[in-house]
Design a protein around this motif. Structure first.
Motif, PDB file in Angstrom:
ATOM      1  N   MET A 288       0.854  -1.266  -0.014  1.00 25.33           N
ATOM      2  CA  MET A 288      -0.027  -0.116  -0.006  1.00 25.33           C
ATOM      3  C   MET A 288       0.830   1.301   0.009  1.00 25.33           C
ATOM      4  SD  MET A 288      -3.206   1.393   2.444  1.00 25.33           S
ATOM      5  CE  MET A 288      -4.041   0.035   1.815  1.00 25.33           C
ATOM      6  N   LEU A 289       1.833   1.236   0.913  1.00 28.83           N
ATOM      7  CA  LEU A 289       2.706   2.499   1.067  1.00 28.83           C
ATOM      8  C   LEU A 289       3.517   2.711  -0.305  1.00 28.83           C
ATOM      9  CD1 LEU A 289       3.678   4.888   2.600  1.00 28.83           C
ATOM     10  CD2 LEU A 289       5.440   3.337   3.525  1.00 28.83           C
ATOM     11  N   LYS A 290       3.984   1.411  -0.987  1.00 28.14           N
ATOM     12  CA  LYS A 290       4.787   1.791  -2.258  1.00 28.14           C
ATOM     13  C   LYS A 290       3.880   2.303  -3.236  1.00 28.14           C
ATOM     14  CE  LYS A 290       7.549  -0.838  -5.517  1.00 28.14           C
ATOM     15  NZ  LYS A 290       8.342  -2.155  -5.722  1.00 28.14           N
ATOM     16  N   GLY A 291       2.587   1.881  -3.291  1.00 30.36           N
ATOM     17  CA  GLY A 291       1.847   2.366  -4.354  1.00 30.36           C
ATOM     18  C   GLY A 291       1.426   4.066  -4.083  1.00 30.36           C
ATOM     19  N   ILE A 293       3.379   6.197  -2.807  1.00 29.41           N
ATOM     20  CA  ILE A 293       4.344   6.920  -3.039  1.00 29.41           C
ATOM     21  C   ILE A 293       4.998   6.914  -4.350  1.00 29.41           C
ATOM     22  CG2 ILE A 293       7.104   6.888  -2.927  1.00 29.41           C
ATOM     23  CD1 ILE A 293       6.691   6.007   0.023  1.00 29.41           C
ATOM     24  N   LEU A 294       4.636   5.961  -5.292  1.00 28.58           N
ATOM     25  CA  LEU A 294       4.826   5.934  -6.708  1.00 28.58           C
ATOM     26  C   LEU A 294       3.911   6.520  -7.247  1.00 28.58           C
ATOM     27  CD1 LEU A 294       5.843   2.048  -7.368  1.00 28.58           C
ATOM     28  CD2 LEU A 294       7.378   3.913  -7.186  1.00 28.58           C
ATOM     29  N   ASN A 295       2.768   7.068  -6.652  1.00 25.42           N
ATOM     30  CA  ASN A 295       1.689   7.629  -7.448  1.00 25.42           C
ATOM     31  C   ASN A 295       1.572   9.132  -7.076  1.00 25.42           C
ATOM     32  OD1 ASN A 295      -0.477   6.054  -9.203  1.00 25.42           O
ATOM     33  ND2 ASN A 295      -0.028   4.743  -7.270  1.00 25.42           N
ATOM     34  N   VAL A 296       2.624   9.604  -6.031  1.00 28.97           N
ATOM     35  CA  VAL A 296       2.797  10.954  -5.591  1.00 28.97           C
ATOM     36  C   VAL A 296       4.169  11.394  -5.788  1.00 28.97           C
ATOM     37  CG1 VAL A 296       0.471  10.930  -4.492  1.00 28.97           C
ATOM     38  CG2 VAL A 296       3.139  10.497  -3.244  1.00 28.97           C
ATOM     39  N   LEU A 321      12.353   1.712  -3.163  1.00 28.40           N
ATOM     40  CA  LEU A 321      12.156   3.042  -3.662  1.00 28.40           C
ATOM     41  C   LEU A 321      13.102   3.872  -2.931  1.00 28.40           C
ATOM     42  CD1 LEU A 321      10.113   4.286  -1.171  1.00 28.40           C
ATOM     43  CD2 LEU A 321       8.760   3.127  -2.289  1.00 28.40           C
ATOM     44  N   SER A 322      13.361   4.937  -3.542  1.00 30.77           N
ATOM     45  CA  SER A 322      13.977   6.028  -2.815  1.00 30.77           C
ATOM     46  C   SER A 322      13.782   7.308  -3.167  1.00 30.77           C
ATOM     47  CB  SER A 322      15.720   5.671  -3.110  1.00 30.77           C
ATOM     48  OG  SER A 322      16.559   6.765  -2.462  1.00 30.77           O
ATOM     49  N   PRO A 323      12.476   7.853  -2.749  1.00 33.12           N
ATOM     50  CA  PRO A 323      12.300   9.376  -3.210  1.00 33.12           C
ATOM     51  C   PRO A 323      12.952  10.676  -2.901  1.00 33.12           C
ATOM     52  CG  PRO A 323      10.724   8.545  -1.515  1.00 33.12           C
ATOM     53  CD  PRO A 323      11.537   7.424  -1.963  1.00 33.12           C
ATOM     54  N   LEU A 324      13.571  11.184  -3.728  1.00 33.35           N
ATOM     55  CA  LEU A 324      14.448  12.435  -3.235  1.00 33.35           C
ATOM     56  C   LEU A 324      13.484  13.569  -2.776  1.00 33.35           C
ATOM     57  CD1 LEU A 324      16.419  12.731  -6.587  1.00 33.35           C
ATOM     58  CD2 LEU A 324      17.204  11.432  -4.436  1.00 33.35           C
ATOM     59  N   ASN A 325      12.154  13.584  -2.908  1.00 34.86           N
ATOM     60  CA  ASN A 325      11.668  14.734  -2.254  1.00 34.86           C
ATOM     61  C   ASN A 325      10.788  14.264  -0.979  1.00 34.86           C
ATOM     62  OD1 ASN A 325       9.873  12.669  -3.455  1.00 34.86           O
ATOM     63  ND2 ASN A 325       8.460  14.334  -4.512  1.00 34.86           N
ATOM     64  N   LEU A 326      11.211  13.119  -0.257  1.00 38.45           N
ATOM     65  CA  LEU A 326      10.610  12.601   0.968  1.00 38.45           C
ATOM     66  C   LEU A 326      11.144  13.150   2.201  1.00 38.45           C
ATOM     67  CD1 LEU A 326       8.576  10.500   1.951  1.00 38.45           C
ATOM     68  CD2 LEU A 326      10.438   8.922   1.803  1.00 38.45           C
ATOM     69  N   LYS A 327      10.201  13.702   2.877  1.00 37.62           N
ATOM     70  CA  LYS A 327      10.780  14.392   4.098  1.00 37.62           C
ATOM     71  C   LYS A 327      10.965  13.371   5.136  1.00 37.62           C
ATOM     72  CE  LYS A 327       8.582  19.105   4.707  1.00 37.62           C
ATOM     73  NZ  LYS A 327       8.076  19.943   5.387  1.00 37.62           N
ATOM     74  N   ASP A 328      12.019  13.465   6.087  1.00 39.92           N
ATOM     75  CA  ASP A 328      12.182  12.671   7.155  1.00 39.92           C
ATOM     76  C   ASP A 328      11.153  12.536   8.341  1.00 39.92           C
ATOM     77  OD1 ASP A 328      13.044  11.950  10.034  1.00 39.92           O
ATOM     78  OD2 ASP A 328      14.927  11.387   8.697  1.00 39.92           O
ATOM     79  N   PRO A 329      10.430  11.485   8.649  1.00 39.06           N
ATOM     80  CA  PRO A 329       9.524  11.369   9.367  1.00 39.06           C
ATOM     81  C   PRO A 329       9.509  12.026  10.905  1.00 39.06           C
ATOM     82  CG  PRO A 329      10.177   9.053   8.518  1.00 39.06           C
ATOM     83  CD  PRO A 329      11.008  10.144   8.172  1.00 39.06           C
ATOM     84  N   SER A 330      10.761  12.322  11.116  1.00 40.93           N
ATOM     85  CA  SER A 330      11.272  13.136  12.362  1.00 40.93           C
ATOM     86  C   SER A 330      10.915  14.623  12.317  1.00 40.93           C
ATOM     87  CB  SER A 330      12.540  12.602  13.078  1.00 40.93           C
ATOM     88  OG  SER A 330      13.639  13.372  12.032  1.00 40.93           O
ATOM     89  N   ASP A 331      10.970  15.020  11.144  1.00 35.91           N
ATOM     90  CA  ASP A 331      10.629  16.338  10.593  1.00 35.91           C
ATOM     91  C   ASP A 331       9.019  16.648  10.891  1.00 35.91           C
ATOM     92  OD1 ASP A 331      10.287  19.047  10.015  1.00 35.91           O
ATOM     93  OD2 ASP A 331      11.046  18.371   7.720  1.00 35.91           O
ATOM     94  N   THR A 332       8.791  17.450  11.836  1.00 29.35           N
ATOM     95  CA  THR A 332       7.261  17.874  12.280  1.00 29.35           C
ATOM     96  C   THR A 332       6.835  18.991  11.761  1.00 29.35           C
ATOM     97  OG1 THR A 332       7.842  18.817  14.453  1.00 29.35           O
ATOM     98  CG2 THR A 332       7.608  16.506  14.350  1.00 29.35           C
TER      99      THR A 332
END
Length: 335
Positions: A288-291, A293-296, A321-332
């Protein structure tokens, strides 16, 4: 809440023959009373000054909160009936009602209260209606679906079966929680609300596809889905939205994003329960998560929250996957 400090201030000023609060003009006092947390507290201000006794009848906000789930139901309904009878039928900014009820005994009362609010051209309508009976959703009359005064609507535990068109010409934000509706309802909402900007759906059900084609809707919050069997799937088509939030518990096998081509920001922070799946729960989570991320992957700001962080870690470890525009989960920081 009308605090003891305010009452003490009034008494202290009266003792000094300089009651500064009572020297305020009525319009200012009414505005202050309108901002109190509940209408009951606004009415109680009448005990502090003879001049204030009837000022509450002009407040622009009516807030009725029934916190007694299993008792004093009659007292609450009697209080609301009496209050609406005594209040001047003036313009309303907010009408907020949270209550437990029995549809057989009190359903008509609630319909009349909503009708009263609509007759006062209410702008913010907030209803949270928990039925003690067998039917879970409160049936809304057609007059609710045709109103040009609404700007914000929040409806919890309501059934959405309009018998005619939906026309909320000035509605900017719509939030539906624990409600049942079909695909046609969402399409009618989308087409009948020319300035609607934000749509929030919280644990709603009854549909298989969300088709939001309105050019005005820019923000969508999808918070939870928990109904029917675990293998439900939802298709989501919203080519014009700019911001998407998916969060809380999703009892779903698939959440398919068909078209979100205009999306700029996405926040994924959901969980799926460890019920029976064709595959393992870990594989279901990753699929589900991969789907998602790939769609967005085209968005400028993609944030995966703490609820999805472990799943994301597994996907990265596998090199999925390794999205370059992904924010770190610790970033609030907000999107």
């Amino acid at each position: 809440m009308l605090t003891e400090e305010l009452a003490e201030e009034v008494i202290r000023f009266e003792d000094k023959d300089e009651d500064l609060i009572s020297k305020l003009p009525d319009c200012i006092l009414v505005e202050i009373f309108s901002r109190l947390p509940t209408t009951k507290e606004a009415i109680r201000t009448g005990t502090l000054s003879k001049r204030w006794k009837h000022l509450w009848t002009s407040v622009s906000n009516l807030v009725f909160l029934d916190h007694n789930e299993n008792k004093f139901v009659f007292d609450f309904f009697y209080f609301v009936d009496k209050t609406l009878t005594q209040r001047h039928r003036l313009k309303l900014y907010t009408f907020k009602l949270h209550t437990y009820y029995n549809s057989r005994l009190y359903g008509s009362h609630i319909q009349n209260w909503i009708r009263y609010a609509v007759s006062c051209n209410v702008e913010h309508l907030i209803l949270r209606l928990w039925n003690r009976g067998h039917r879970n959703e409160f049936p809304l009359d057609q007059f609710v679906f045709i109103n040009s005064c609404f700007t914000h609507i929040t409806l919890s535990c309501c059934a959405f079966n309009p018998t005619g068109a939906i026309s909320w010409k000035n509605l900017r934000k719509l939030c539906i929680a624990f409600g049942k509706f079909d695909e046609d309802f969402i399409e009618n909402v989308s087409s009948g609300n020319p300035v609607l900007e934000t749509l929030e759906l919280k644990y709603c059900y009854g549909y298989k596809r969300l088709n939001i084609t309105s050019k005005s809707v820019k923000n969508l919050v999808f918070e939870g889905y928990m109904h029917a069997c675990y293998n439900d799937s939802i298709e989501f088509n919203a080519p014009n939205i700019l911001r998407l939030i998916v969060q809380d518990v999703l009892v779903l096998r698939k959440f398919v994003l068909l078209n979100v081509s205009s999306l700029v920001e996405a926040h994924l922070d959901y969980t799926i329960p460890s019920w029976e799946y064709v595959t393992t729960i870990e594989e279901a989570e990753e699929e589900m998560l991969k789907g998602f991320i790939l769609n967005v992957r085209h968005v400028k700001h993609l944030k995966v929250g703490n609820s999805c962080s472990k799943v994301l870690g597994r996907l990265k470890a596998k090199g999925s996957l390794s999205p370059l525009n992904l924010k770190d989960p610790s970033d609030t920081s907000p999107l």
